[in-house]
Scaffold this motif. Structure first.
Motif, PDB file in Angstrom:
ATOM      1  N   VAL A 166     -24.081 -13.644  16.701  1.00  0.00           N
ATOM      2  CA  VAL A 166     -23.678 -14.666  15.738  1.00  0.00           C
ATOM      3  C   VAL A 166     -24.040 -16.059  16.264  1.00  0.00           C
ATOM      4  O   VAL A 166     -24.499 -16.925  15.509  1.00  0.00           O
ATOM      5  CB  VAL A 166     -22.165 -14.573  15.449  1.00  0.00           C
ATOM      6  CG1 VAL A 166     -21.717 -15.699  14.534  1.00  0.00           C
ATOM      7  CG2 VAL A 166     -21.828 -13.218  14.832  1.00  0.00           C
ATOM      8  N   SER A 167     -23.852 -16.261  17.556  1.00  0.00           N
ATOM      9  CA  SER A 167     -24.192 -17.557  18.163  1.00  0.00           C
ATOM     10  C   SER A 167     -25.676 -17.866  18.005  1.00  0.00           C
ATOM     11  O   SER A 167     -26.066 -18.980  17.616  1.00  0.00           O
ATOM     12  CB  SER A 167     -23.804 -17.548  19.647  1.00  0.00           C
ATOM     13  OG  SER A 167     -24.201 -18.741  20.276  1.00  0.00           O
ATOM     14  N   GLN A 168     -26.536 -16.893  18.285  1.00  0.00           N
ATOM     15  CA  GLN A 168     -27.982 -17.103  18.141  1.00  0.00           C
ATOM     16  C   GLN A 168     -28.361 -17.351  16.685  1.00  0.00           C
ATOM     17  O   GLN A 168     -29.218 -18.192  16.389  1.00  0.00           O
ATOM     18  CB  GLN A 168     -28.730 -15.890  18.683  1.00  0.00           C
ATOM     19  CG  GLN A 168     -28.661 -15.738  20.189  1.00  0.00           C
ATOM     20  CD  GLN A 168     -29.273 -14.442  20.664  1.00  0.00           C
ATOM     21  OE1 GLN A 168     -29.314 -13.451  19.939  1.00  0.00           O
ATOM     22  NE2 GLN A 168     -29.762 -14.427  21.902  1.00  0.00           N
ATOM     23  N   TYR A 169     -27.710 -16.626  15.783  1.00  0.00           N
ATOM     24  CA  TYR A 169     -28.002 -16.774  14.352  1.00  0.00           C
ATOM     25  C   TYR A 169     -27.662 -18.185  13.868  1.00  0.00           C
ATOM     26  O   TYR A 169     -28.480 -18.852  13.224  1.00  0.00           O
ATOM     27  CB  TYR A 169     -27.209 -15.726  13.564  1.00  0.00           C
ATOM     28  CG  TYR A 169     -27.282 -15.892  12.069  1.00  0.00           C
ATOM     29  CD1 TYR A 169     -28.420 -15.527  11.354  1.00  0.00           C
ATOM     30  CD2 TYR A 169     -26.198 -16.423  11.363  1.00  0.00           C
ATOM     31  CE1 TYR A 169     -28.479 -15.677   9.972  1.00  0.00           C
ATOM     32  CE2 TYR A 169     -26.255 -16.577   9.982  1.00  0.00           C
ATOM     33  CZ  TYR A 169     -27.401 -16.203   9.294  1.00  0.00           C
ATOM     34  OH  TYR A 169     -27.454 -16.366   7.930  1.00  0.00           O
ATOM     35  N   VAL A 170     -26.460 -18.654  14.186  1.00  0.00           N
ATOM     36  CA  VAL A 170     -26.036 -19.991  13.756  1.00  0.00           C
ATOM     37  C   VAL A 170     -26.898 -21.060  14.422  1.00  0.00           C
ATOM     38  O   VAL A 170     -27.331 -22.028  13.771  1.00  0.00           O
ATOM     39  CB  VAL A 170     -24.549 -20.211  14.071  1.00  0.00           C
ATOM     40  CG1 VAL A 170     -24.151 -21.666  13.822  1.00  0.00           C
ATOM     41  CG2 VAL A 170     -23.682 -19.281  13.231  1.00  0.00           C
ATOM     42  N   ASN A 171     -27.166 -20.893  15.711  1.00  0.00           N
ATOM     43  CA  ASN A 171     -27.996 -21.879  16.405  1.00  0.00           C
ATOM     44  C   ASN A 171     -29.415 -21.908  15.854  1.00  0.00           C
ATOM     45  O   ASN A 171     -30.086 -22.945  15.900  1.00  0.00           O
ATOM     46  CB  ASN A 171     -28.013 -21.599  17.908  1.00  0.00           C
ATOM     47  CG  ASN A 171     -26.723 -22.029  18.591  1.00  0.00           C
ATOM     48  OD1 ASN A 171     -26.001 -22.881  18.083  1.00  0.00           O
ATOM     49  ND2 ASN A 171     -26.434 -21.438  19.734  1.00  0.00           N
ATOM     50  N   GLY A 172     -29.879 -20.781  15.324  1.00  0.00           N
ATOM     51  CA  GLY A 172     -31.193 -20.761  14.690  1.00  0.00           C
ATOM     52  C   GLY A 172     -31.244 -21.699  13.486  1.00  0.00           C
ATOM     53  O   GLY A 172     -32.230 -22.420  13.287  1.00  0.00           O
TER      54      GLY A 172
ATOM     55  N   SER B 127     -21.574 -12.966  23.614  1.00  0.00           N
ATOM     56  CA  SER B 127     -20.796 -14.051  23.017  1.00  0.00           C
ATOM     57  C   SER B 127     -19.995 -13.631  21.794  1.00  0.00           C
ATOM     58  O   SER B 127     -19.013 -14.290  21.448  1.00  0.00           O
ATOM     59  CB  SER B 127     -21.723 -15.212  22.635  1.00  0.00           C
ATOM     60  OG  SER B 127     -22.705 -14.784  21.710  1.00  0.00           O
ATOM     61  N   ASP B 128     -20.371 -12.557  21.129  1.00  0.00           N
ATOM     62  CA  ASP B 128     -19.660 -12.147  19.915  1.00  0.00           C
ATOM     63  C   ASP B 128     -18.285 -11.545  20.202  1.00  0.00           C
ATOM     64  O   ASP B 128     -17.531 -11.256  19.270  1.00  0.00           O
ATOM     65  CB  ASP B 128     -20.489 -11.130  19.128  1.00  0.00           C
ATOM     66  CG  ASP B 128     -21.657 -11.802  18.410  1.00  0.00           C
ATOM     67  OD1 ASP B 128     -21.760 -13.039  18.486  1.00  0.00           O
ATOM     68  OD2 ASP B 128     -22.469 -11.086  17.793  1.00  0.00           O
TER      69      ASP B 128
END
Length: 327
Positions: free
Chosen positions: A262-268, A125-126
């Motif tokens: 980045v998607s996983q980080y923000v969703n966390g 996704s990044d």
């Protein structure tokens, strides 16, 4: 049966072309090419004219190249116009001078474009800095399916050529029917991927972590604490602009220090707030989901299960039971 499908698809292309005119010239070109190719396919079936039949291989060669250019623009990569024009010119020369080679050249172009697309999507996704993080994962999956369909069309093209040359054309009609359906699917996915707004890409390049990663992450986490993650339109490009740091460095720092996209980080961050609100508030799951930055329940449930190992409803029930036990 295929004639109305081609004309219906042409109408959809025309409507989307008008509606999404602001998406950028590459996407306008892709939608216009989809319109021309699907319209030409329908007309070629109705009219036995050499002009339409000669045009079809040229638009057919342009279609995977246009998909590749659209992907590169969405990824923020430089558009290599020269490399894209050469195969089209070669196909046009082949149609007029050596038509026997069309059956060889066409699948080569489709295989090559599909391979380049799949290779550029390896990072997940990044690689799509202009797409909202909420949509980045399904968008990457859609691009991968599009590339796989390009390969399937090329394989069918090869199979048709082999049947014509070595089996007297037995089964060709069925394969052509399947091939036309796959081309329609390719066109449909192209339409789905076309953005509604102009793309303003910012390049994202992988690199080895450096000593500045900790400082970058401190700045990013300060933005998260201010609630930036609640924005449903948040994407890597926007996050980088808010932080004043190139998108490629933001992505590399998060990957290196958090071992996440980045998607996983923000969703966390979104899931952590959702957990807290599910524990202490009476709002519905949908209300909380929307307030923390998610757009769809399916993505919220998937990310919630990834982070917490359970569904939001089950987590709320468990948290309520734990609260009762501590009283």
């Amino acid at each position: 049966m295929l004639i109305p499908i081609n004309f219906l698809l042409s109408l959809i292309c025309l409507l989307l072309l008008v509606k999404r005119w602001q998406a950028g010239w590459v996407w306008r070109g892709l939608l216009l090419l989809c319109l021309i190719h699907s319209l030409n396919a329908g007309i070629s079936t109705l009219l036995d004219s050499a002009i339409w039949h000669k045009l079809q291989p040229v638009t057919g060669a342009m279609l995977p190249l246009a998909c590749l250019l659209a992907l590169r623009e969405q990824q923020g990569k430089p558009l290599r116009y020269g490399l894209s024009v050469l195969p089209v010119l070669l196909m046009a020369a082949t149609v007029t001078g050596f038509p026997q080679a069309i059956d060889v050249l066409m699948p080569v172009i489709w295989f090559a474009c599909a391979g380049l697309m799949l290779t550029s999507l390896k990072a997940g996704s990044d690689v799509l800095p202009t797409v909202a993080l909420e949509r980045s994962v399904p968008t990457v999956k859609t691009w991968r399916w599009l590339a796989i369909m390009l390969i399937a069309v090329a394989l069918l093209d090869v199979a048709v050529s082999l049947l014509v040359n070595f089996a007297s054309g037995t089964g060709v009609q069925l394969l052509l029917f399947c091939g036309n359906l796959l081309v329609c699917a390719v066109l449909s996915l192209s339409l789905v991927l076309a953005p509604a707004n102009p793309v303003q890409p910012e390049p994202v390049l992988s690199r080895q972590p450096d000593t500045g990663d900790h400082d970058i992450l401190i700045g990013i986490e300060r933005l998260m604490q201010e609630g930036l993650y609640r924005r449903t339109d948040l994407n890597l490009g926007l996050l980088a602009r808010k932080a004043g740091i190139p998108a490629r460095r933001v992505s590399a720092a998060i990957n290196a220090l958090r071992q996440q996209s980045v998607s996983q980080y923000v969703n966390g961050w979104r899931i952590r707030e959702a957990c807290e609100r599910l524990r202490r508030e009476d709002g519905t799951v949908i209300e909380i989901m929307e307030e923390v930055g998610f757009l769809t329940k399916s993505n919220f449930n998937r990310e919630f299960r990834r982070v917490c190992g359970t569904t939001p409803s089950e987590w709320r029930k468990f948290a309520s039971e734990q609260t009762e036990l501590t009283r």
